[in-house]
Write a protein that holds these residues in place. Structure first.
Motif, PDB file in Angstrom:
ATOM      1  N   ARG A   1       0.832  -1.199   0.000  1.00 27.08           N
ATOM      2  CA  ARG A   1       0.000   0.000   0.000  1.00 27.08           C
ATOM      3  C   ARG A   1       0.865   1.248   0.000  1.00 27.08           C
ATOM      4  O   ARG A   1       2.085   1.184   0.106  1.00 27.08           O
ATOM      5  CB  ARG A   1      -0.931  -0.007   1.193  1.00 27.08           C
ATOM      6  CG  ARG A   1      -0.221   0.040   2.521  1.00 27.08           C
ATOM      7  CD  ARG A   1      -1.213  -0.071   3.642  1.00 27.08           C
ATOM      8  NE  ARG A   1      -0.535   0.055   4.915  1.00 27.08           N
ATOM      9  CZ  ARG A   1      -1.041  -0.323   6.048  1.00 27.08           C
ATOM     10  NH1 ARG A   1      -2.233  -0.877   6.091  1.00 27.08           N
ATOM     11  NH2 ARG A   1      -0.363  -0.172   7.166  1.00 27.08           N
ATOM     12  N   LEU A   2       0.209   2.387  -0.125  1.00 29.13           N
ATOM     13  CA  LEU A   2       0.902   3.675  -0.147  1.00 29.13           C
ATOM     14  C   LEU A   2       0.977   4.249   1.257  1.00 29.13           C
ATOM     15  O   LEU A   2       0.034   4.139   2.034  1.00 29.13           O
ATOM     16  CB  LEU A   2       0.153   4.664  -1.041  1.00 29.13           C
ATOM     17  CG  LEU A   2       0.048   4.303  -2.520  1.00 29.13           C
ATOM     18  CD1 LEU A   2      -0.832   5.321  -3.233  1.00 29.13           C
ATOM     19  CD2 LEU A   2       1.403   4.252  -3.169  1.00 29.13           C
ATOM     20  N   THR A   3       2.108   4.866   1.569  1.00 30.06           N
ATOM     21  CA  THR A   3       2.252   5.621   2.800  1.00 30.06           C
ATOM     22  C   THR A   3       2.713   7.024   2.399  1.00 30.06           C
ATOM     23  O   THR A   3       3.540   7.170   1.510  1.00 30.06           O
ATOM     24  CB  THR A   3       3.231   4.945   3.785  1.00 30.06           C
ATOM     25  OG1 THR A   3       3.284   5.696   4.972  1.00 30.06           O
ATOM     26  CG2 THR A   3       4.606   4.790   3.203  1.00 30.06           C
ATOM     27  N   ARG A   4       2.143   8.019   3.019  1.00 31.41           N
ATOM     28  CA  ARG A   4       2.399   9.391   2.604  1.00 31.41           C
ATOM     29  C   ARG A   4       3.641   9.956   3.292  1.00 31.41           C
ATOM     30  O   ARG A   4       3.802   9.853   4.500  1.00 31.41           O
ATOM     31  CB  ARG A   4       1.192  10.269   2.936  1.00 31.41           C
ATOM     32  CG  ARG A   4       1.365  11.685   2.419  1.00 31.41           C
ATOM     33  CD  ARG A   4       0.164  12.534   2.739  1.00 31.41           C
ATOM     34  NE  ARG A   4       0.528  13.934   2.604  1.00 31.41           N
ATOM     35  CZ  ARG A   4      -0.242  14.836   2.052  1.00 31.41           C
ATOM     36  NH1 ARG A   4      -1.425  14.509   1.610  1.00 31.41           N
ATOM     37  NH2 ARG A   4       0.159  16.078   1.970  1.00 31.41           N
ATOM     38  N   VAL A   5       4.495  10.560   2.490  1.00 30.37           N
ATOM     39  CA  VAL A   5       5.637  11.326   2.981  1.00 30.37           C
ATOM     40  C   VAL A   5       5.601  12.652   2.237  1.00 30.37           C
ATOM     41  O   VAL A   5       4.747  12.876   1.402  1.00 30.37           O
ATOM     42  CB  VAL A   5       6.984  10.590   2.757  1.00 30.37           C
ATOM     43  CG1 VAL A   5       7.068   9.349   3.609  1.00 30.37           C
ATOM     44  CG2 VAL A   5       7.183  10.246   1.311  1.00 30.37           C
ATOM     45  N   GLY A   6       6.505  13.544   2.531  1.00 28.11           N
ATOM     46  CA  GLY A   6       6.476  14.849   1.880  1.00 28.11           C
ATOM     47  C   GLY A   6       5.851  15.873   2.804  1.00 28.11           C
ATOM     48  O   GLY A   6       5.351  15.565   3.878  1.00 28.11           O
ATOM     49  N   SER A   7       5.870  17.097   2.373  1.00 25.76           N
ATOM     50  CA  SER A   7       5.404  18.187   3.218  1.00 25.76           C
ATOM     51  C   SER A   7       3.914  18.469   3.004  1.00 25.76           C
ATOM     52  O   SER A   7       3.263  17.856   2.164  1.00 25.76           O
ATOM     53  CB  SER A   7       6.228  19.440   2.931  1.00 25.76           C
ATOM     54  OG  SER A   7       6.117  19.788   1.572  1.00 25.76           O
ATOM     55  N   LYS A   8       3.426  19.427   3.755  1.00 27.90           N
ATOM     56  CA  LYS A   8       2.031  19.824   3.681  1.00 27.90           C
ATOM     57  C   LYS A   8       1.684  20.287   2.263  1.00 27.90           C
ATOM     58  O   LYS A   8       2.413  21.078   1.676  1.00 27.90           O
ATOM     59  CB  LYS A   8       1.817  20.945   4.689  1.00 27.90           C
ATOM     60  CG  LYS A   8       0.414  21.429   4.831  1.00 27.90           C
ATOM     61  CD  LYS A   8       0.379  22.494   5.918  1.00 27.90           C
ATOM     62  CE  LYS A   8      -0.992  23.016   6.172  1.00 27.90           C
ATOM     63  NZ  LYS A   8      -0.983  24.035   7.220  1.00 27.90           N
ATOM     64  N   LYS A   9       0.595  19.773   1.729  1.00 24.16           N
ATOM     65  CA  LYS A   9       0.106  20.080   0.385  1.00 24.16           C
ATOM     66  C   LYS A   9       1.088  19.680  -0.716  1.00 24.16           C
ATOM     67  O   LYS A   9       1.017  20.193  -1.827  1.00 24.16           O
ATOM     68  CB  LYS A   9      -0.267  21.559   0.259  1.00 24.16           C
ATOM     69  CG  LYS A   9      -1.405  21.949   1.173  1.00 24.16           C
ATOM     70  CD  LYS A   9      -1.931  23.310   0.868  1.00 24.16           C
ATOM     71  CE  LYS A   9      -3.076  23.630   1.799  1.00 24.16           C
ATOM     72  NZ  LYS A   9      -3.691  24.908   1.514  1.00 24.16           N
ATOM     73  N   ASN A  10       2.035  18.796  -0.397  1.00 27.41           N
ATOM     74  CA  ASN A  10       2.996  18.295  -1.378  1.00 27.41           C
ATOM     75  C   ASN A  10       3.154  16.792  -1.175  1.00 27.41           C
ATOM     76  O   ASN A  10       4.181  16.328  -0.693  1.00 27.41           O
ATOM     77  CB  ASN A  10       4.342  19.016  -1.208  1.00 27.41           C
ATOM     78  CG  ASN A  10       5.340  18.579  -2.238  1.00 27.41           C
ATOM     79  OD1 ASN A  10       4.980  18.141  -3.323  1.00 27.41           O
ATOM     80  ND2 ASN A  10       6.611  18.665  -1.889  1.00 27.41           N
ATOM     81  N   PRO A  11       2.129  16.019  -1.525  1.00 23.39           N
ATOM     82  CA  PRO A  11       2.184  14.590  -1.230  1.00 23.39           C
ATOM     83  C   PRO A  11       3.152  13.833  -2.132  1.00 23.39           C
ATOM     84  O   PRO A  11       3.173  14.019  -3.338  1.00 23.39           O
ATOM     85  CB  PRO A  11       0.750  14.128  -1.474  1.00 23.39           C
ATOM     86  CG  PRO A  11       0.237  15.073  -2.504  1.00 23.39           C
ATOM     87  CD  PRO A  11       0.888  16.396  -2.194  1.00 23.39           C
ATOM     88  N   ILE A  12       3.955  13.016  -1.512  1.00 23.52           N
ATOM     89  CA  ILE A  12       4.791  12.044  -2.191  1.00 23.52           C
ATOM     90  C   ILE A  12       4.545  10.743  -1.432  1.00 23.52           C
ATOM     91  O   ILE A  12       4.386  10.753  -0.218  1.00 23.52           O
ATOM     92  CB  ILE A  12       6.279  12.445  -2.143  1.00 23.52           C
ATOM     93  CG1 ILE A  12       6.471  13.793  -2.849  1.00 23.52           C
ATOM     94  CG2 ILE A  12       7.147  11.383  -2.793  1.00 23.52           C
ATOM     95  CD1 ILE A  12       7.831  14.391  -2.662  1.00 23.52           C
ATOM     96  N   TYR A  13       4.476   9.646  -2.152  1.00 20.49           N
ATOM     97  CA  TYR A  13       4.110   8.391  -1.521  1.00 20.49           C
ATOM     98  C   TYR A  13       5.209   7.350  -1.670  1.00 20.49           C
ATOM     99  O   TYR A  13       5.888   7.311  -2.691  1.00 20.49           O
ATOM    100  CB  TYR A  13       2.824   7.830  -2.146  1.00 20.49           C
ATOM    101  CG  TYR A  13       1.644   8.750  -1.985  1.00 20.49           C
ATOM    102  CD1 TYR A  13       0.872   8.708  -0.829  1.00 20.49           C
ATOM    103  CD2 TYR A  13       1.307   9.661  -2.971  1.00 20.49           C
ATOM    104  CE1 TYR A  13      -0.212   9.551  -0.669  1.00 20.49           C
ATOM    105  CE2 TYR A  13       0.214  10.510  -2.819  1.00 20.49           C
ATOM    106  CZ  TYR A  13      -0.531  10.448  -1.663  1.00 20.49           C
ATOM    107  OH  TYR A  13      -1.596  11.292  -1.505  1.00 20.49           O
ATOM    108  N   ARG A  14       5.352   6.515  -0.648  1.00 22.04           N
ATOM    109  CA  ARG A  14       6.188   5.329  -0.726  1.00 22.04           C
ATOM    110  C   ARG A  14       5.258   4.143  -0.914  1.00 22.04           C
ATOM    111  O   ARG A  14       4.185   4.098  -0.324  1.00 22.04           O
ATOM    112  CB  ARG A  14       6.957   5.099   0.573  1.00 22.04           C
ATOM    113  CG  ARG A  14       8.093   6.028   0.791  1.00 22.04           C
ATOM    114  CD  ARG A  14       8.796   5.626   2.061  1.00 22.04           C
ATOM    115  NE  ARG A  14       9.842   6.586   2.369  1.00 22.04           N
ATOM    116  CZ  ARG A  14      10.274   6.846   3.592  1.00 22.04           C
ATOM    117  NH1 ARG A  14       9.731   6.245   4.632  1.00 22.04           N
ATOM    118  NH2 ARG A  14      11.233   7.715   3.774  1.00 22.04           N
ATOM    119  N   VAL A  15       5.687   3.192  -1.721  1.00 24.58           N
ATOM    120  CA  VAL A  15       4.963   1.933  -1.841  1.00 24.58           C
ATOM    121  C   VAL A  15       5.644   0.980  -0.871  1.00 24.58           C
ATOM    122  O   VAL A  15       6.833   0.701  -1.004  1.00 24.58           O
ATOM    123  CB  VAL A  15       5.015   1.383  -3.283  1.00 24.58           C
ATOM    124  CG1 VAL A  15       4.225   0.087  -3.381  1.00 24.58           C
ATOM    125  CG2 VAL A  15       4.477   2.408  -4.267  1.00 24.58           C
TER     126      VAL A  15
END
Length: 81
Positions: A6-20
């Protein structure tokens, strides 16, 4: 133990980057995981999908179930499970 990709969210506020990630289905979204198998950045044009094909195939063979968004990413990356 039910294992999911599944996806887990990283990155800053209003700038989503996801790890699988591969994680126990009972753990929280951004919580504990077993292994990182890729990343996904929807902010770029076109979206960046960077998956480790060997790890993805290995976990699918072990019985890990991908979530719907991850299944779409795997299909878009052209990985056959």
């Amino acid at each position: 133990m039910a294992v999911r990709m599944r996806l887990t969210r990283v990155g800053s506020k209003k700038n989503p980057i996801y790890r699988v990630v591969v994680a126990d289905s009972r753990s929280p979204r951004d919580g504990r995981f077993i292994e990182i198998v890729g990343r996904y950045n929807p902010q770029t044009d076109p979206s960046t999908i960077d998956l480790d094909a060997d790890k993805v195939k290995d976990w699918l063979a072990k019985g890990a179930q991908p979530s719907d968004p991850v299944a779409r990413l795997i299909k878009a990356a052209g990985i056959e499970g």
